[in-house]
Enzyme design. Structure first.
Site, PDB file in Angstrom:
ATOM      1  N   ASP A  22       0.185  -1.318   0.591  1.00  0.00           N
ATOM      2  CA  ASP A  22      -0.043   0.353   0.073  1.00  0.00           C
ATOM      3  C   ASP A  22       0.922   1.234   0.088  1.00  0.00           C
ATOM      4  O   ASP A  22       2.350   1.206   0.494  1.00  0.00           O
ATOM      5  CB  ASP A  22      -0.791   0.257   1.187  1.00  0.00           C
ATOM      6  N   GLU A  23      -0.172   2.364  -0.396  1.00  0.00           N
ATOM      7  CA  GLU A  23       0.628   4.016  -0.093  1.00  0.00           C
ATOM      8  C   GLU A  23       1.869   3.932  -0.783  1.00  0.00           C
ATOM      9  O   GLU A  23       2.694   4.686  -0.629  1.00  0.00           O
ATOM     10  CB  GLU A  23       0.763   4.085   0.953  1.00  0.00           C
TER      11      GLU A  23
END
Length: 891
Positions: A571-572
């Site tokens: 993620d991210e």
């Protein structure tokens, strides 16, 4: 005083480096120590409304009560401080704000600085990103450094008491996030609106008997009979031989919490005429559904029949759940017949102690409570930007460097300090689990039917691993330079050439390197890091993941369990990662590999990791955005060889247009674990109030009641408010398109709560953020309530919540306390009507205390109290002398 200009240039801006040496004023180490000891440094939020919704105005204040004068002009000192909101580079009153990395910022004096004399004050104003509406947004342990001296913490910031270093947050433009382009409609909690809410919910009283009978999580079928059974040391136990492990935990709990020492024997041994607990494994229970059980409590016999070992264990937990918290030597139980099965196979908690490590005991306490409430998956987030928390043999740098933060700007002895740790390795949040500790935890968890799923965060959020492996590379290169050629022989026993030696040494040093020194990519992540992306084009990155996976497998095997699931994050990832990587460009230039540009790299990484784990018989998992090309399109599931690939779906901010990803991923054959931020993120405050700890990006608060009301069978039914507090009347109109239906419900494995620990630094803090909200997750993951559905009944939900919360107040909170867990206690509500104080709690049977003299003296609140206009009335919830809620003022 000797001044090392080269050292200072390495840590500061060109301001100082461009000034002739004679123009720089020095500050001695003794002066730094005196200044930080006496000077009060305080932070404040001035105005969240000034710059609309994307930035705020803050302030930083020095009250120089020391006898030290800070010199005017450019000098050799800097003040370092933590701020989760990135502060833009700016100058105020001659002091320049600079962002270092992550949450670390510093102040550097410029030529315009007028100095700060003893007895003087200085207020700096700055512009920061987003907004600040809670005390816990500010981090402790600001410190000062001069020349190449030791850093020294400002003494008033070396505390977890925010009032010592944060100015009051009370005004509308402080406690609300913004007033443009739309209003922040959040109702900030106070004594009056709490009282009104609690009164609306608690329309009917729940008897003590009913509160004691309420099992959390609620069983499927319960039939209480007349009468009670008293369990004491006269009882004996007979059990199926296969339930030996479960019996050990059961006996230990009976002894530890109820002072009962029962004799247990396998069921082939004849019984005497004593009362009997009979424990049986029978796979015909509930047609063999996993983890099912039947429990019957009769006059002289208690029978637990489980469909499997887990079912037996859960039957034992239900029996113990019926016991009052204060029972000792004799436990009075209601006579009852129960048939029960879990709603979901995946009933989990995610625990991040990478950001801040809270100690070994915090993990054991969490696991014990999870077992008690029938949760069975612990998603352990042990690696992130700010820390690596597990010892890995052969890669000692991961814990030598990655498990500690301090003031080492070159990061060769520790990571850069973050999150209020301060400049020393002894600071809060530092530490790790040894290999032996983790093996012990695995055994402890397995005995309670809890699977631990480790997360090796990558390719983003990987700064701790990246910096640790850079330190390893530097150490090996430096060491190898000292080796003689004679230490290395080729296969024929002949000395290798200098070139051969250097090649071997370089390969060894680079074996697990996660970054490329030639990479010029520029990016800034949500957490304001510039260097936390693993280079997915380097083979050594996959060698690192495989090495860590191998070592994890050995730990699991030693504990007698299998590593079947491994989460790799995903993620991210910072936008702009790999755009300046020569290694990646070479990969793009290589024909036939399906990688033509940066947009192909995340799926390329995911596929390689999936194949690597598949070869080891491990199912991968990732956060939802790590499996998406964009808002709507998932990675091609057919390219991933794994039978099971779990996706934790977290981002259900409705107005962002991504809240349908749970169904998109499930429909495309990913196995989904519902992990939604609005209801299941326990790093969020319990209520909307500046004194409450936690972030609040998904919703302004997440109360236990809000989590209790989550409806996992209908994701869209949970769309209640936008982030600004606006009621959502039409979800598709808000999103601007039609929302997909769930076509493959079999791919929703279950749900889990999440706690992230950026603002949580101690064991006590993390346990309060977890409990009692964990019990609400357990309730929804195990039991489908009759008020759920396409047309949920709010009235029935409130009545169910009242019974649940009554069980909390009557027994469960006290049971936690006896287990070494001090839970969060809700702040009471209160009003003064016709000269009388009326108070209530969201949790029935939770004691309330009142002070009529502004907190000097306290007394139990039992009924409305007559008060005068000049009395300062305060309220708090109370379990014992060591467990109390925040205080609220009524008038």
């Amino acid at each position: 005083m000797r001044f090392n200009k080269s050292m200072l240039c390495g840590i500061s801006a060109s301001l100082i480096c461009s000034i002739p040496m004679f123009a720089i004023a020095g500050v001695s180490q003794d002066s730094v120590e005196k200044f930080t000891q006496k000077t009060q440094l305080k932070f404040g939020v001035s105005d969240n409304f000034k710059y609309a919704s994307n930035s705020f105005e803050g302030n930083l204040n020095f009250d120089n009560k020391s006898d030290v004068d800070l010199p005017a002009g450019i000098s050799d000192w800097q003040v370092y401080f933590h701020s989760i909101r990135k502060i833009a580079e700016q100058v105020d009153k001659g002091l320049k704000f600079e962002h270092v990395n992550g949450d670390l910022h510093r102040l550097v004096p410029t030529s315009d600085f007028k100095g700060l004399k003893s007895g003087s004050t200085l207020e700096l104003t700055f512009k920061g990103a987003a907004w600040i509406a809670a005390y816990s947004d500010f981090m402790p342990r600001a410190f000062m450094v001069a020349n190449n001296g030791a850093p020294v913490i400002f003494s008033n910031t070396d505390t977890e008491d925010f009032s010592q270093f944060v100015k009051p947050i009370v005004r509308e433009n402080q406690i609300k996030k913004f007033n443009s382009p739309e209003m922040d409609l959040t109702q900030i909690a106070n004594a009056e609106n709490r009282y009104i809410h609690n009164t609306k919910v608690a329309k009917n009283d729940i008897s003590e008997s009913d509160a004691l009978k309420r099992v959390i999580p609620m069983p499927q079928d319960v039939d209480f009979n007349r009468g009670e059974t008293v369990l004491n040391d006269n009882w004996q136990i007979r059990y199926s031989g296969g339930a030996t492990s479960e019996i050990k935990v059961f006996l230990a709990d009976l002894k530890k919490y109820y002072k009962l020492e029962l004799q247990a024997e396998p069921n082939h041994i004849p019984t005497s005429k004593q009362p009997l607990i009979n424990i049986v494994i029978d796979d015909s229970v509930n047609k063999g559904k996993a983890a099912s059980y039947q429990l019957e409590v009769d006059d002289n016999k208690i029978e637990i029949i489980g469909s499997d070992n887990a079912g037996v264990f859960y039957g034992m937990q239900t029996l113990l759940a019926l016991a009052p918290a204060d029972s000792k030597k004799e436990v009075t139980l209601p006579r009852v017949e129960i048939a029960d099965s879990p709603r979901y196979e995946w009933r989990g908690m995610h625990y991040d102690n990478a950001r801040n490590y809270h100690g070994k005991e915090a993990m054991f306490k969490l696991v014990e409570q999870m077992g008690r409430y029938k949760l069975n998956k612990l998603h352990w987030h042990f690696s992130d930007d700010e820390g690596w928390r597990l010892e890995i043999p052969d890669l000692p740098e991961l814990t030598e460097i990655g498990a500690h933060r301090c003031f080492d700007l070159k990061e060769q002895t520790c990571l850069l300090t973050q999150l209020g740790t301060g400049p020393f390795k002894s600071g809060s949040g530092n530490g790790f689990m040894t290999r032996a500790d983790f093996v012990e935890l695995l055994k402890f968890a397995a005995a309670r039917h809890i699977q631990i799923i480790p997360e090796v965060e990558s390719p983003g959020h990987a700064r701790a691993a990246i910096k640790s492996m850079e330190a390893r590379y530097n150490k090996l290169i430096a060491k190898d330079k000292k080796q003689s050629v004679g230490q290395l022989l080729n296969q024929a026993g002949v000395l290798k050439t200098d070139t051969e030696v250097k090649t071997i040494q370089n390969l060894q040093a680079k074996a697990y390197l996660l970054s490329d020194p030639a990479d010029t990519s520029f990016y800034n992540t949500v957490q304001n890091y510039k260097d936390n992306s693993v280079n997915v084009c380097m083979d050594s990155s996959y060698q690192f993941i495989d090495k860590v996976t191998y070592e994890l497998q050995q730990m699991y095997r030693e504990a007698g369990v299998r590593l079947t699931n491994l989460h790799f994050g995903g993620d991210e990832v910072g936008k702009g990662s790999w755009t300046g990587s020569p290694v990646c460009q070479a990969l793009f230039d290589k024909p036939g590999n399906g990688v033509s540009g940066v947009a192909d790299l995340k799926p390329y990484f995911t596929k390689r990791v999936a194949e690597l784990l598949n070869a080891r018989g491990i199912s991968p998992g990732a956060w939802e955005d790590g499996l998406m090309y964009d808002t709507l399109n998932t990675f091609n599931r057919k390219e991933l060889p794994n039978e099971v690939f779990t996706a934790n779906v977290w981002d259900n901010i409705w107005e962002w247009g991504v809240a349908d990803r749970a169904y998109r991923l499930a429909n495309n054959d990913y196995q989904v674990v519902l992990s939604h931020g609005t209801h299941l993120y326990f790093d969020h405050p319990y209520e909307a109030h500046p004194e409450e700890r936690g972030y609040y990006w998904a919703g302004r608060y997440t109360s236990t009641e809000k989590t209790f009301g989550y409806m996992p069978d209908n994701v869209y039914a949970n769309a209640d408010f936008t982030r600004s507090g606006k009621v959502i009347d039409n979800l598709e109109a808000l999103v601007g398109r039609s929302l997909p239906k769930l076509e493959k419900p079999e791919n929703i494995l279950g749900m889990q709560g999440q706690v992230w620990s950026e603002s949580i630094r101690t064991e006590d803090q993390v346990l309060k953020m977890l409990f009692p909200r964990v019990l609400a997750v357990a309730e929804r993951a195990w039991h489908k309530a009759p008020w759920e559905g396409d047309n949920p009944s709010n009235a029935k939900r409130q009545q169910d919540w009242l019974k649940f919360s009554a069980a909390l107040g009557k027994k469960e909170l006290n049971k936690m306390l006896l287990s070494g867990v001090s839970p969060y206690l809700p702040v009471p509500g209160g009003v003064i009507e016709n000269g009388k104080l009326k108070a209530n709690s969201s949790v029935p049977y939770l004691k309330i205390e009142v002070s009529l003299d502004n907190g000097s003296n306290w007394q139990p609140y039992l009924a409305p109290i007559k008060v005068t206009k000049d009395q300062k009335v305060k309220l708090r919830s109370y379990l014992n002398e060591n467990s109390k809620s925040r205080i609220t003022q009524v008038n």
